[in-house]
Scaffold this motif. Sequence first.
Motif, PDB file in Angstrom:
ATOM      1  N   LEU A 188       0.829  -1.203   0.000  1.00  0.00           N
ATOM      2  CA  LEU A 188       0.000   0.000   0.000  1.00  0.00           C
ATOM      3  C   LEU A 188       0.865   1.255   0.000  1.00  0.00           C
ATOM      4  CD1 LEU A 188      -2.912   1.289   0.432  1.00  0.00           C
ATOM      5  CD2 LEU A 188      -2.352   1.269   2.876  1.00  0.00           C
ATOM      6  N   ILE A 189       0.458   2.232  -0.816  1.00  0.00           N
ATOM      7  CA  ILE A 189       1.034   3.583  -0.772  1.00  0.00           C
ATOM      8  C   ILE A 189      -0.105   4.509  -0.372  1.00  0.00           C
ATOM      9  CG2 ILE A 189       2.101   5.448  -2.094  1.00  0.00           C
ATOM     10  CD1 ILE A 189       3.094   3.266  -4.069  1.00  0.00           C
ATOM     11  N   TYR A 190       0.111   5.349   0.633  1.00  0.00           N
ATOM     12  CA  TYR A 190      -0.927   6.326   0.944  1.00  0.00           C
ATOM     13  C   TYR A 190      -0.297   7.703   1.128  1.00  0.00           C
ATOM     14  CZ  TYR A 190       0.042   5.449   5.993  1.00  0.00           C
ATOM     15  OH  TYR A 190       0.623   5.298   7.228  1.00  0.00           O
ATOM     16  N   SER A 191      -1.060   8.701   0.699  1.00  0.00           N
ATOM     17  CA  SER A 191      -0.522  10.066   0.658  1.00  0.00           C
ATOM     18  C   SER A 191      -1.549  11.044   1.224  1.00  0.00           C
ATOM     19  CB  SER A 191      -0.200  10.439  -0.792  1.00  0.00           C
ATOM     20  OG  SER A 191       0.213  11.782  -0.882  1.00  0.00           O
ATOM     21  N   LEU A 192      -1.095  11.869   2.167  1.00  0.00           N
ATOM     22  CA  LEU A 192      -1.940  12.913   2.767  1.00  0.00           C
ATOM     23  C   LEU A 192      -1.107  14.153   3.036  1.00  0.00           C
ATOM     24  CD1 LEU A 192      -3.323  10.105   4.111  1.00  0.00           C
ATOM     25  CD2 LEU A 192      -4.807  11.900   4.998  1.00  0.00           C
ATOM     26  N   PRO A 193      -1.749  15.297   3.203  1.00  0.00           N
ATOM     27  CA  PRO A 193      -0.992  16.509   3.538  1.00  0.00           C
ATOM     28  C   PRO A 193      -0.245  16.360   4.859  1.00  0.00           C
ATOM     29  CG  PRO A 193      -3.228  17.058   2.851  1.00  0.00           C
ATOM     30  CD  PRO A 193      -3.180  15.579   2.983  1.00  0.00           C
ATOM     31  N   THR A 194       0.808  17.138   5.024  1.00  0.00           N
ATOM     32  CA  THR A 194       1.579  17.141   6.273  1.00  0.00           C
ATOM     33  C   THR A 194       0.662  17.394   7.462  1.00  0.00           C
ATOM     34  OG1 THR A 194       3.463  18.018   5.053  1.00  0.00           O
ATOM     35  CG2 THR A 194       3.554  18.199   7.422  1.00  0.00           C
ATOM     36  N   SER A 195       0.928  16.706   8.563  1.00  0.00           N
ATOM     37  CA  SER A 195       0.154  16.809   9.810  1.00  0.00           C
ATOM     38  C   SER A 195      -1.206  16.129   9.724  1.00  0.00           C
ATOM     39  CB  SER A 195      -0.051  18.274  10.230  1.00  0.00           C
ATOM     40  OG  SER A 195       1.193  18.925  10.336  1.00  0.00           O
ATOM     41  N   GLY A 196      -1.410  15.284   8.718  1.00  0.00           N
ATOM     42  CA  GLY A 196      -2.699  14.600   8.565  1.00  0.00           C
ATOM     43  C   GLY A 196      -2.856  13.373   9.437  1.00  0.00           C
TER      44      GLY A 196
END
Length: 1070
Positions: free
Chosen positions: A317-325
């Motif tokens: 799995l690759i997951y991406s969210l904004p910093t501090s998420g």
Amino acid sequence: MDESGSRIRRRVSAGKRNRPSLEILFAAPAAAELKPDDEEDEELVAGSPRRKTVGVQPVENNDSEEDMFGDYDSFAENSLLAQVDDLEQKYMQLPENRKHDTDLAIEDLCSESIRYSKLSVTTVGSFTELKTDEHTKNQSGHEDVSIKPGADLLYDLPSSQVLYFENLQNYSNDLGDPSTKEKDWNLPSHKTMNKQLPQNSIEQPQQIDESSSKVRTNSDVNRRKSLKDHLKSTMTGNAKAQTPIFSRTKQLKETLLCEEINVAKKTIESSSNDLGPFYSLPSKVRDLYVQFKGIEKLYEWQHTCLTLNSVQERKNLIYSLPTSGGKTLVAEILMLQELLCRRKDVLMILPYVAIVQEKISGLSSFGVELGFFVEEYAGSKGRFPPIKRREKKSLYIATIEKGHGLINSLIETGRISSLGLVVVDELHMIAEGSRGAVLEMTLAKILYTSKTTQIIGMSATLNNVEDLQEFLQAEYYTSQFRPVELKEYLKINDGIYEVDSKAEDGMTFSRLLNYKYTDTLKKMDPDHLVALVTEVIPNNSCLVFCPTKKNCENVAEMICRFLSKEYLKHREKEKQEVIENLKNISSGNLCPVLKRTIPLGVAYHHSGLTSDERKLLEEAYSTGILCLLTCTSTLAAGVNLPARRVILRAPYVAKEFLKRNQYKQMIGRAGRAGIDSSGESILILQEKDKQQVLELISRPLENCYSHLFQEFTKGIQTLFLSLVGLKIATDLGDIYRFMSGTLFGVQQKILLKEKSLWEITVESLRHLTEKGLLQKDTILTEKDLTLKDAIYESEEWLRYSFHITKLGRASFKGTIDLAYCDILYRDLKKGLEGLVLESLLHLIYLATPYDMASQCDPDWMIYFRQFNQLSPAEQNVAALVGVSENYIGKKASGQAIKKKVDKDIVNRLYLSFVLYTLLKETNIWSVSEKFNMPRGYIQSLLAAAAAFSSCVFHFCEELEEFWVYKALLIELTKKLTYCVKAELIPLMEVTGVLEGRAKQLYNAGYKSLAHLANANPEVLIRTIDHLSRHQAKQIISSAKMLLQEKAEALQEEVEELLRLPSDFPSVEKA
């Protein structure tokens, strides 16, 4: 006995154990227990809470033993007493059995009980079950507790069974029965029991299967007293016996945890959607997150991510969210699932040493509480291969380079399948130079060699995710969630503009700055920084990102010069403590800039500070003592320090224009979850940069591209050498197939313009062979060529397989940059001819990193002065490596030099002077002054030298001719790692304990790891100045973890020594 308060208590155990002998097992049902109304149900009996009442029934007050039971056989039709009665009648019908009817009935009862009941106890060390349910209180106002302990906790044995078996044993002996066998449980919890209970092993029976039970008839009333009557009489008499009391609170907690882990384990293995107490983890994990991190509830996206089908099916799995998420929390829960439920080791790869140490400190407490090890792989720390644990599993937290070494060692020893999960934080770093190449190699090897190891990658700044998905064979999850809303602004002259993607030019006017500027202030602060920061400080926090380190210091001083004196009063006492702390860790020294700025709540933060100083300032900022930090871009990629407002002093990092990824990371620090309703970023720009900035804020993130080929010696060549060395791929065809599966292979059409992947593979192998690191081996025949490889039949190199040479293996094991491996070999060989051991200087020179020497620019006057202070033996070292006093003198006086001298050797010797002085004085401040170097740079040099010394040691291990260096380098590595007096080294092994803190602890009497592990946090806080409760608990947890690791390693070693070798020669019978 009071009728209204009496009730029958029923005990049913679900413990299981396969018993090797019938003679050592005789189980009896738990007797009905009566409890008067004035006793509390919550009391501990035999060290455990009482079971929850299955049914509350009033019983008549009887004095007669027989009347107590009457025709009701205590536990109805499937009663053991009923079986006893039936068995006795059967045996009495056989003439040969009547003589010893009682004795035989006892024996047959054993076999019959085992036949009808599956009696087994879980083996020692396996998980046991204990369930606690809350029911409504009964009519008499008592709250009942139901507990189902596993059979390895025998403290819940009712007194009736204890005394019954005592009498039964005596009765059996009187009749001439053979004595029962003893059973040693080999557990501390049972040793106490064995002193007071009969020697027979006693266990509670499981409920007898109803399908196997039969309705029994009563025995002949005229016959002499039956075994059934004997049992009734004994159990009635024993019902009033006092139960032995054992304190088992700790075992109860551990058993509850084990039971929940067992439930979670079964849940994960099944396809059920029921996730159990806390995402397939024990409820204790949830409690620990509340206790240690204050996290009571997960965000919606975190819940969604954890319940994804791909996660449940253990897909990559690759997951991406904004910093501090909140990305890290998801990874931690997945790691705990792997460690506790699937019983596999886990590797977490982080970009920087500081973040590794921060994560070690944060997770050590979880390891101590939940029973797994947390091991540090950073700098010179880490064991290759790691210790193989029997029971507890390990969480390895590593830097990119150490993670690669760890994976290599697991593949080499055939243990890669023991690694269940690999988590990579900041996955976008795969596109950053040589470190990105190393990360790519690591992940490619895992994918190629282990089909059971799951890979989880996370990042805040990913764009070309499709390439990464193809490389990692991974699913992708993304969300734009931020716990706090982020508002982006641009500042041009006096105007503040909000970033608006819908607007024509990408921004809309927001407001004008309203701050009265004097002429002096305008001249000193043309960018209006004072106006911007005073809008939020001191009650809220602010970060100001500056292009250079020097600019950080200047901006901090400039802002302080124009702040009112009111700022001095804000948390004045605590700011004074920060100053005292800085002095304590720096042997009484304090940076003059910080001395002026901290009283106003302002400090600078960059790599020129030591790690001790940075850590202290970060803590002071996090707790609100400091309200403003001026910092470089490295802070955005490092520890998490959020702010109400983030200001970017200019759209530059050093002299380079800001990248979109860097910009997103910096502004991502704006907004503190749980404190602010929104965060804001302000980018200050000049008119000349306006167009570039508008493009910056609107364009997508930069793509991630492989650096395997660009970093030739650290990338593709190092990869090929390790593939052959680890026997992952040993011929051209296999190596080419491996390369096709890398990110470089996925992106080859984009990255390769002139040469094909095949040509680059052949070229790299040829280079390694010519350099003497690989050797061509077997010539393959036509038959050996696969059909797939036949298209390359004309290629000569396809017919060869390769094996690694001794020099190649040494370079691969030492993780030496292949650009320097032959130079290192030459230096070590030359050192054997005349190694100077009167001082450490010669050894330090050999351990000074080559890459740092190439970036060094010596101050020749300082160089000459330091050279003249050396002893004759030390000056001889300079002569041996090829640097003369004459050369340094001419350079210092500015004279021309005709003789050619290797600049890298001269620079390397200069750096070795710095390290040598530091080891002698152990005071980084005085060394910084002597060599006119930043403290942070000297500390970085020291850390790099410690890591390189460890690499050189592993290099020498593979080459017999360098045996003499091995013992010397072990000690040197230790000295470089800690750079303190020998007595402080054991304390500094603990994560989070640096030199200043180690001195404090040592002076307070905490002189060893055992002292720290057994310390009381409250006493530690009172004893050690300026130590918070949180820090004290982290230090103690880390010390406990280290102590447990060392104890386990010694235990493993003992057991290995005593274990019969697998290749022990067997004597065959003729």
